[in-house]
Motif scaffolding. Structure first.
Motif, short mmCIF file in Angstrom:
data_model
loop_
_atom_site.label_atom_id
_atom_site.label_comp_id
_atom_site.label_asym_id
_atom_site.label_seq_id
_atom_site.Cartn_x
_atom_site.Cartn_y
_atom_site.Cartn_z
N TRP A 44 2.42 -6.51 -9.59
CA TRP A 44 3.13 -5.49 -8.83
C TRP A 44 4.54 -5.25 -9.37
O TRP A 44 5.29 -4.45 -8.81
CB TRP A 44 3.27 -5.93 -7.37
CG TRP A 44 1.98 -6.03 -6.61
CD1 TRP A 44 0.72 -5.70 -7.02
CD2 TRP A 44 1.84 -6.52 -5.26
NE1 TRP A 44 -0.19 -5.94 -6.02
CE2 TRP A 44 0.46 -6.44 -4.93
CE3 TRP A 44 2.73 -6.99 -4.30
CZ2 TRP A 44 -0.04 -6.83 -3.70
CZ3 TRP A 44 2.24 -7.39 -3.06
CH2 TRP A 44 0.86 -7.31 -2.76
N GLY A 65 -0.76 -12.72 1.09
CA GLY A 65 -2.20 -12.61 1.31
C GLY A 65 -2.73 -11.19 1.28
O GLY A 65 -3.95 -10.99 1.20
N GLU A 66 -1.83 -10.19 1.32
CA GLU A 66 -2.29 -8.80 1.27
C GLU A 66 -2.76 -8.46 -0.14
O GLU A 66 -2.17 -8.90 -1.14
CB GLU A 66 -1.17 -7.84 1.68
CG GLU A 66 -0.83 -7.91 3.15
CD GLU A 66 0.23 -6.88 3.54
OE1 GLU A 66 0.87 -6.31 2.63
OE2 GLU A 66 0.41 -6.64 4.75
N ARG A 67 -3.80 -7.65 -0.24
CA ARG A 67 -4.35 -7.27 -1.53
C ARG A 67 -3.68 -6.02 -2.10
O ARG A 67 -3.77 -5.76 -3.31
CB ARG A 67 -5.85 -7.05 -1.41
CG ARG A 67 -6.60 -8.30 -0.93
CD ARG A 67 -8.09 -8.09 -0.91
NE ARG A 67 -8.63 -7.90 -2.26
CZ ARG A 67 -9.93 -7.72 -2.51
NH1 ARG A 67 -10.79 -7.69 -1.50
NH2 ARG A 67 -10.34 -7.56 -3.75
N THR A 68 -3.05 -5.24 -1.24
CA THR A 68 -2.29 -4.08 -1.69
C THR A 68 -0.88 -4.17 -1.10
O THR A 68 -0.70 -4.69 0.01
CB THR A 68 -2.93 -2.75 -1.25
OG1 THR A 68 -3.10 -2.75 0.17
CG2 THR A 68 -4.28 -2.56 -1.92
#
Length: 315
Positions: A44, A65-68
């Motif tokens: 990112w 833990g978020e994927r986006t």
């Protein structure tokens, strides 16, 4: 991706933070912890390089833990980026390249937020830096959403004693705070809340705000206070708290039927007293530039406008 001798790529990991942080910015000191705790991923965090010299960078942030990612909060263009031709164009190319790689096809683009000096329009250098970043974002379809005041209370700033018109108590449960959050959205001046109300009900907006912000505070909910009249009728509330980075006045509001009576000052003072009693190094808060009543309440209590935040969004 390479364009002539220009390379656009994500960083390889924490070992490249020195390269990434050649651009000065207030968030640089948080990046190592963010990477360690999963709030940022190397994929990112992108740079535009000529050789080993960074000409632009950007980074997203998200909850662990978020994927986006949730927000694009770092975007910088070097002063000498113009040597590749169009400095704004370089920023646009980096944005488009990184967006295509980081976000799934069809995904909504997270908003962009940038901290800027409170007087950023007054100096040529600061104004040009802000406007060039905004121009690059605009070329990808983004538009200005809101400008916000970032505020800070510092130890030693006087806080008035309780005025006696209001009583304060802890919240009873989650349902009580959600009900009050729903009610205060009527007539709100907050740009994000007004935008939410174009797409969902007031209750849905309140639940979303609670789950994405208030529910993940690191501090006890015992600090939160409901302000009431002497007969127990709720007037408003405040959620003094600790987030991942600072002690904050997270949510401050007066119910619509009680606005215009000066209660906001007493409620803010109560929230500030609760945090000041924790021997905090500072208290942070924010409000929209256009929310004059809220901004004035913070000013009267001695909060200093130390930065502004520019937020841009894509349709």
């Amino acid at each position: 991706m390479e364009q002539h001798d220009l390379t656009l790529r994500p960083i390889t990991g924490r070992e490249e933070l020195g390269l990434f942080n050649r651009f000065p910015y207030v968030l640089n000191e948080e990046l190592a912890d963010d990477l360690a705790d999963g709030r940022r991923l190397p994929g990112w965090m992108w740079v535009a390089l000529r050789g080993d010299r960074p000409l632009a960078r950007l980074a997203w942030w998200g909850r662990a833990g978020e994927r986006t990612p949730s927000v694009l909060d770092i975007f910088d263009l070097a002063d000498d980026a113009a040597e590749v031709g169009d400095r704004v164009g370089l920023g646009e190319r980096l944005l488009r390249t990184a967006l295509a790689e980081v976000l799934p096809e069809g995904a909504r683009r997270p908003e962009y937020t940038r901290f800027v000096p409170p007087d950023w329009r007054e100096g040529e250098e600061n104004r040009r830096a802000v406007e060039d970043r905004m121009a690059a974002l605009e070329r990808t379809g983004a538009a200005l959403f809101v400008e916000r005041l970032r505020l800070e209370w510092r130890p030693g700033t006087p806080v008035p004693a309780p005025g006696g018109r209001l009583a304060f108590r802890p919240i009873r449960d989650t349902e009580e705070i959600l009900t009050l959050m729903t009610r205060v959205l009527a007539g709100t001046l907050d740009a994000h809340s007004r935008d939410d109300l174009t797409r969902m009900s007031a209750r849905e907006a309140a639940v979303r705000h609670f789950e994405e912000e208030l529910a993940v505070y690191r501090s006890p909910r015992d600090w939160w206070r409901i302000a009431t009249l002497p007969d127990g009728e709720p007037v408003g509330f405040v959620t003094p708290a600790r987030n991942d980075y600072n002690f904050v006045i997270g949510y401050l509001a007066v119910l619509p039927e009680h606005r215009g009576n000066g209660y906001i000052d007493e409620i803010l003072a109560e929230g500030t007293r609760i945090l000041a009693a924790q021997d905090v190094p500072r208290i942070r808060a924010a409000t929209d530039l256009g929310n004059t009543p809220m901004a004035n309440a913070f000013r009267r209590l001695g909060y200093v406008n130390f930065e502004r935040a520019i937020t841009m969004t894509w349709d």
